[in-house]
Design an enzyme around this catalytic site. Structure first.
Site, short mmCIF file in Angstrom:
data_model
loop_
_atom_site.label_atom_id
_atom_site.label_comp_id
_atom_site.label_asym_id
_atom_site.label_seq_id
_atom_site.Cartn_x
_atom_site.Cartn_y
_atom_site.Cartn_z
CB THR A 143 -27.87 -28.01 13.19
OG1 THR A 143 -27.01 -29.08 14.24
CG2 THR A 143 -29.05 -27.67 13.72
CB VAL A 192 -21.02 -27.66 14.64
CG1 VAL A 192 -20.07 -28.35 16.05
CG2 VAL A 192 -20.67 -26.58 13.86
CB CYS A 193 -25.38 -30.63 16.26
SG CYS A 193 -25.73 -28.83 17.28
N PRO A 194 -23.95 -32.91 14.44
CG PRO A 194 -24.70 -32.86 12.10
CD PRO A 194 -24.67 -32.16 13.70
CG LEU A 211 -24.61 -35.31 18.82
CD1 LEU A 211 -26.29 -34.95 18.61
CD2 LEU A 211 -24.44 -35.27 20.47
#
Length: 187
Positions: free
Chosen positions: A44, A46-48, A51
């Site tokens: 996706t 924002v997720c990377p 993380l």
């Protein structure tokens, strides 16, 4: 229900870490500080960024004795595929937990059932397995690993110094407060 000071509920899950599939449970969190970091989905937007930010700060968390568990409702197989295909995710050395049965998302009350995804939930767990910090962000709002580090340091300080509390914006080495009747109305 408020989850602060409650014990992490029992779970068993498959995860991906450092090129291997492993099993994790609530027992892995006992005896050390842990961060359980929910995010909506692999592959996706924002997720990377979140993380990757955690990966960039993972050594600082480790130095403080903190283990990171990122969790999404994807499988551990999907975590491996994402890890293998994304330069940002390749940096991750912490545990990437798969939660396709929604057990963890339900236990931590972050499940968006209609979408089969988890909210952006951050949980800091003390060595006794009790939740000390909860932060939930809307899907479009990314988190900051440096701010999380500050909060974990405050939680560790308060845990190690009963009778003291950390005021707003507290940073390691700064003054704390000892709540008493003498402080009322003087802060």
């Amino acid at each position: 229900m408020n989850l602060i000071n409650t014990e992490v509920k029992p779970f068993h899950a498959n995860a991906y870490k450092n090129g291997e599939f492993i099993e994790v449970s609530e027992k892995d969190m006992i005896g050390k500080w842990s961060v359980v970091f929910f995010y909506p989905a692999d592959f996706t937007f924002v997720c990377p960024t979140e993380l990757g930010d955690l990966a960039d700060n993972y050594a600082a968390f480790q130095k403080m004795g903190v283990e990171i568990y990122s969790v999404s409702t994807d499988t551990h197989f999907t975590h491996k595929a994402w890890h293998d295909s994304s330069d940002e995710i390749k940096k991750i050395q912490y545990t990437m937990v798969g939660d396709p049965t929604w057990t963890l998302a339900k236990n931590f009350e972050v499940l968006i059932e209609a979408e089969g995804l988890a909210d952006r939930g951050t949980f800091v767990i003390d060595p006794a397995g009790k939740i000390q910090i909860i932060e939930i962000n809307a899907g479009g709002i990314g988190r900051d690993a440096q701010e999380l580090l500050r909060k974990v340091k405050a939680a560790q300080y308060v845990h190690a110094h009963p009778g003291e509390v950390c005021p707003a914006k507290w940073k390691e080495g700064e003054a704390t407060l000892a709540p008493s009747i003498d402080l009322i109305g003087k802060i």
